[in-house]
Design a protein around this motif. Structure first.
Motif, PDB file in Angstrom:
ATOM      1  N   ASP A  26     -13.110 -14.720  47.384  1.00 35.81           N
ATOM      2  CA  ASP A  26     -12.953 -16.156  47.569  1.00 35.81           C
ATOM      3  C   ASP A  26     -11.582 -16.586  47.087  1.00 35.81           C
ATOM      4  O   ASP A  26     -10.862 -15.825  46.439  1.00 35.81           O
ATOM      5  CB  ASP A  26     -14.086 -16.963  46.917  1.00 35.81           C
ATOM      6  N   THR A  27     -11.219 -17.800  47.453  1.00 35.66           N
ATOM      7  CA  THR A  27      -9.907 -18.330  47.090  1.00 35.66           C
ATOM      8  C   THR A  27     -10.050 -19.698  46.455  1.00 35.66           C
ATOM      9  O   THR A  27     -10.889 -20.504  46.863  1.00 35.66           O
ATOM     10  CB  THR A  27      -8.967 -18.416  48.310  1.00 35.66           C
ATOM     11  N   GLU A  28      -9.248 -19.933  45.437  1.00 35.97           N
ATOM     12  CA  GLU A  28      -9.183 -21.220  44.768  1.00 35.97           C
ATOM     13  C   GLU A  28      -7.977 -21.974  45.315  1.00 35.97           C
ATOM     14  O   GLU A  28      -6.866 -21.457  45.295  1.00 35.97           O
ATOM     15  CB  GLU A  28      -9.054 -21.022  43.263  1.00 35.97           C
ATOM     16  N   GLN A  29      -8.207 -23.191  45.800  1.00 30.21           N
ATOM     17  CA  GLN A  29      -7.160 -23.959  46.463  1.00 30.21           C
ATOM     18  C   GLN A  29      -7.070 -25.363  45.871  1.00 30.21           C
ATOM     19  O   GLN A  29      -8.080 -25.950  45.485  1.00 30.21           O
ATOM     20  CB  GLN A  29      -7.464 -24.053  47.965  1.00 30.21           C
ATOM     21  N   ARG A  30      -5.863 -25.899  45.803  1.00 32.60           N
ATOM     22  CA  ARG A  30      -5.676 -27.262  45.296  1.00 32.60           C
ATOM     23  C   ARG A  30      -6.212 -28.304  46.270  1.00 32.60           C
ATOM     24  O   ARG A  30      -6.683 -29.357  45.867  1.00 32.60           O
ATOM     25  CB  ARG A  30      -4.187 -27.518  45.029  1.00 32.60           C
ATOM     26  N   ASP A  31      -6.091 -28.027  47.573  1.00 40.44           N
ATOM     27  CA  ASP A  31      -6.522 -28.950  48.618  1.00 40.44           C
ATOM     28  C   ASP A  31      -7.484 -28.190  49.524  1.00 40.44           C
ATOM     29  O   ASP A  31      -7.062 -27.422  50.394  1.00 40.44           O
ATOM     30  CB  ASP A  31      -5.312 -29.462  49.394  1.00 40.44           C
ATOM     31  N   LEU A  32      -8.761 -28.381  49.296  1.00 47.07           N
ATOM     32  CA  LEU A  32      -9.767 -27.608  50.025  1.00 47.07           C
ATOM     33  C   LEU A  32      -9.784 -27.946  51.504  1.00 47.07           C
ATOM     34  O   LEU A  32      -9.949 -27.062  52.352  1.00 47.07           O
ATOM     35  CB  LEU A  32     -11.142 -27.842  49.395  1.00 47.07           C
ATOM     36  N   GLU A  33      -9.623 -29.207  51.847  1.00 47.40           N
ATOM     37  CA  GLU A  33      -9.629 -29.596  53.259  1.00 47.40           C
ATOM     38  C   GLU A  33      -8.469 -28.937  54.001  1.00 47.40           C
ATOM     39  O   GLU A  33      -8.628 -28.441  55.125  1.00 47.40           O
ATOM     40  CB  GLU A  33      -9.556 -31.118  53.387  1.00 47.40           C
ATOM     41  N   ALA A  34      -7.291 -28.920  53.376  1.00 52.96           N
ATOM     42  CA  ALA A  34      -6.133 -28.284  54.011  1.00 52.96           C
ATOM     43  C   ALA A  34      -6.360 -26.790  54.161  1.00 52.96           C
ATOM     44  O   ALA A  34      -5.972 -26.189  55.180  1.00 52.96           O
ATOM     45  CB  ALA A  34      -4.872 -28.551  53.184  1.00 52.96           C
ATOM     46  N   LEU A  50     -18.159 -16.463  60.316  1.00 49.21           N
ATOM     47  CA  LEU A  50     -17.827 -16.058  61.683  1.00 49.21           C
ATOM     48  C   LEU A  50     -19.131 -15.839  62.423  1.00 49.21           C
ATOM     49  O   LEU A  50     -19.951 -15.005  61.997  1.00 49.21           O
ATOM     50  CB  LEU A  50     -17.020 -14.757  61.692  1.00 49.21           C
ATOM     51  N   ASP A  51     -19.366 -16.590  63.474  1.00 50.17           N
ATOM     52  CA  ASP A  51     -20.604 -16.463  64.246  1.00 50.17           C
ATOM     53  C   ASP A  51     -21.825 -16.511  63.337  1.00 50.17           C
ATOM     54  O   ASP A  51     -22.788 -15.746  63.518  1.00 50.17           O
ATOM     55  CB  ASP A  51     -20.594 -15.161  65.054  1.00 50.17           C
ATOM     56  N   GLY A  52     -21.774 -17.377  62.341  1.00 50.67           N
ATOM     57  CA  GLY A  52     -22.909 -17.558  61.448  1.00 50.67           C
ATOM     58  C   GLY A  52     -23.029 -16.537  60.340  1.00 50.67           C
ATOM     59  O   GLY A  52     -23.983 -16.586  59.553  1.00 50.67           O
ATOM     60  N   ARG A  53     -22.072 -15.626  60.241  1.00 53.58           N
ATOM     61  CA  ARG A  53     -22.115 -14.600  59.194  1.00 53.58           C
ATOM     62  C   ARG A  53     -21.087 -14.907  58.112  1.00 53.58           C
ATOM     63  O   ARG A  53     -19.935 -15.213  58.414  1.00 53.58           O
ATOM     64  CB  ARG A  53     -21.844 -13.214  59.787  1.00 53.58           C
ATOM     65  N   ASP A  54     -21.491 -14.791  56.868  1.00 56.73           N
ATOM     66  CA  ASP A  54     -20.611 -15.100  55.747  1.00 56.73           C
ATOM     67  C   ASP A  54     -19.405 -14.171  55.708  1.00 56.73           C
ATOM     68  O   ASP A  54     -19.534 -12.952  55.883  1.00 56.73           O
ATOM     69  CB  ASP A  54     -21.367 -14.968  54.428  1.00 56.73           C
ATOM     70  N   VAL A  55     -18.222 -14.762  55.458  1.00 58.49           N
ATOM     71  CA  VAL A  55     -16.975 -14.003  55.386  1.00 58.49           C
ATOM     72  C   VAL A  55     -16.364 -14.079  53.996  1.00 58.49           C
ATOM     73  O   VAL A  55     -15.984 -13.057  53.412  1.00 58.49           O
ATOM     74  CB  VAL A  55     -15.940 -14.539  56.407  1.00 58.49           C
ATOM     75  N   ALA A  56     -16.237 -15.294  53.465  1.00 54.95           N
ATOM     76  CA  ALA A  56     -15.512 -15.500  52.211  1.00 54.95           C
ATOM     77  C   ALA A  56     -15.847 -16.887  51.692  1.00 54.95           C
ATOM     78  O   ALA A  56     -16.504 -17.687  52.371  1.00 54.95           O
ATOM     79  CB  ALA A  56     -13.996 -15.376  52.441  1.00 54.95           C
ATOM     80  N   GLY A  57     -15.381 -17.184  50.489  1.00 57.39           N
ATOM     81  CA  GLY A  57     -15.583 -18.498  49.906  1.00 57.39           C
ATOM     82  C   GLY A  57     -14.269 -19.208  49.665  1.00 57.39           C
ATOM     83  O   GLY A  57     -13.235 -18.581  49.443  1.00 57.39           O
ATOM     84  N   LEU A  58     -14.295 -20.531  49.728  1.00 51.47           N
ATOM     85  CA  LEU A  58     -13.143 -21.367  49.390  1.00 51.47           C
ATOM     86  C   LEU A  58     -13.622 -22.443  48.434  1.00 51.47           C
ATOM     87  O   LEU A  58     -14.693 -23.027  48.635  1.00 51.47           O
ATOM     88  CB  LEU A  58     -12.543 -22.023  50.633  1.00 51.47           C
ATOM     89  N   SER A  59     -12.829 -22.709  47.401  1.00 49.57           N
ATOM     90  CA  SER A  59     -13.217 -23.737  46.452  1.00 49.57           C
ATOM     91  C   SER A  59     -12.034 -24.622  46.114  1.00 49.57           C
ATOM     92  O   SER A  59     -10.871 -24.235  46.268  1.00 49.57           O
ATOM     93  CB  SER A  59     -13.777 -23.107  45.168  1.00 49.57           C
ATOM     94  N   GLY A  60     -12.350 -25.829  45.656  1.00 50.26           N
ATOM     95  CA  GLY A  60     -11.309 -26.765  45.277  1.00 50.26           C
ATOM     96  C   GLY A  60     -11.902 -28.057  44.776  1.00 50.26           C
ATOM     97  O   GLY A  60     -13.120 -28.281  44.874  1.00 50.26           O
ATOM     98  N   PRO A  61     -11.079 -28.936  44.219  1.00 52.30           N
ATOM     99  CA  PRO A  61     -11.557 -30.220  43.712  1.00 52.30           C
ATOM    100  C   PRO A  61     -12.235 -31.034  44.811  1.00 52.30           C
ATOM    101  O   PRO A  61     -11.799 -31.039  45.962  1.00 52.30           O
ATOM    102  CB  PRO A  61     -10.281 -30.912  43.222  1.00 52.30           C
ATOM    103  N   ALA A  62     -13.311 -31.712  44.431  1.00 48.98           N
ATOM    104  CA  ALA A  62     -14.054 -32.503  45.412  1.00 48.98           C
ATOM    105  C   ALA A  62     -13.363 -33.819  45.731  1.00 48.98           C
ATOM    106  O   ALA A  62     -13.624 -34.419  46.759  1.00 48.98           O
ATOM    107  CB  ALA A  62     -15.461 -32.769  44.904  1.00 48.98           C
TER     108      ALA A  62
END
Length: 296
Positions: A15-23, A53-65
């Protein structure tokens, strides 16, 4: 289709931690064709979304709500919050499957590593911990419950491998062997990281043709057990766990990275792959890899 499962000691999630989750969702959705599902409850200060991808889990993304939030959830979190781990630059994290996160954390300590965040429950998804090896390289433990790990792997847009770029590869090999039972095969350009028995697990579950397929491409002996690569960190490169994703066309994917606001840092053609080291708009680095065996 039966879910892909990961035996103890196999890298299982990223997974990846991002400052701007929407971006971040716009970038990775545009690059890999990912869609996203929410994994945190409404009103949480930190959001965690699962890319699919096609309903199968690939990775996680997280960030401030929302504005002012600064913490980042981790580990396919569905309620728990990973406090204060948001840095000035985004990163990709690699998780190793374990049957008992508390016992694995104890092995990390006994082998000279550190447990930065003790094992804790991530809702019903599983149990996780944040650790560092003796060189300070961070990695995470994942004791699966409802979410076993990445389901779309080694397909365009899916996770390919996580590789350890180490300051002292020999010392790193000793540590990870003690903690996870890994084996390391020196192939000259790098060492293949194997979890002995993983090929047997894949053959018996989701990939019955793995050995015949790899034989067709003259893969190195033991490649059915491969979970990643160990190589010296490059000049000026901080040691870290590095993630790679499969793409159908390296050059087309690299062009998409630039079109979406990222950067292409380098390209390399090998006997087996065409790759590019890229950086997303928030600073997280990853490799895109096209399988292109020469002369096979």
């Amino acid at each position: 289709m039966e879910p892909k499962t990961y035996p103890d000691g196999v890298t299982s999630w990223i997974d990846t931690e991002q400052r701007d989750l929407e971006a971040a969702q716009r970038f990775y959705g545009g690059l890999f064709g990912w869609t996203f599902t929410e994994a945190t409850p409404p009103g949480a200060a930190v959001r965690y979304v699962v890319a699919q991808l096609d309903g199968r889990d690939v990775a996680g993304l997280s960030g401030p709500a929302g504005p002012g939030a600064s913490t980042v959830a981790g580990a396919q979190d569905e309620g728990a919050v990973d406090e204060g781990r948001q840095g000035s630059s985004s990163t990709w994290n690699t998780y190793v499957a374990v049957s008992d996160a508390d016992a694995a954390a104890a092995r990390v300590r006994a082998s000279g590593g550190r447990v930065l965040e003790a094992p804790s429950d991530a809702g019903e998804a599983g149990r996780s911990a944040v650790c560092a090896d003796p060189a300070g390289v961070t990695f995470r433990l994942w004791q699966a419950r409802r979410r076993p790990g990445a389901q779309a792997v080694n397909v365009p847009g899916g996770w390919n491998f996580s590789d350890l770029h180490a300051a002292d590869p020999a010392a790193s090999a000793t540590f990870y062997t003690e903690v996870f039972g890994w084996a390391f095969d020196d192939l000259g350009f790098a060492s293949m990281i194997r979890r002995p028995g993983y090929g047997d697990h894949l053959e018996a579950t989701t990939d019955p043709d793995i050995r015949s397929r790899q034989k067709e491409f003259a893969a190195p002996p033991g490649f059915e057990d491969a979970i990643g690569w160990l190589a010296p960190a490059g000049e000026g490169e901080a040691p870290h766990w590095h993630v790679s994703f499969t793409v159908a066309d390296r050059d087309a994917a690299a062009a998409a990275v630039e079109r979406l606001g990222g950067a292409v840092l380098s390209r390399e053609d090998t006997e087996w792959t065409k790759t590019a080291l890229v950086e997303d708009p928030q600073g997280a680095r990853l490799t895109i890899s096209q399988f292109d065996p020469q002369g096979v």
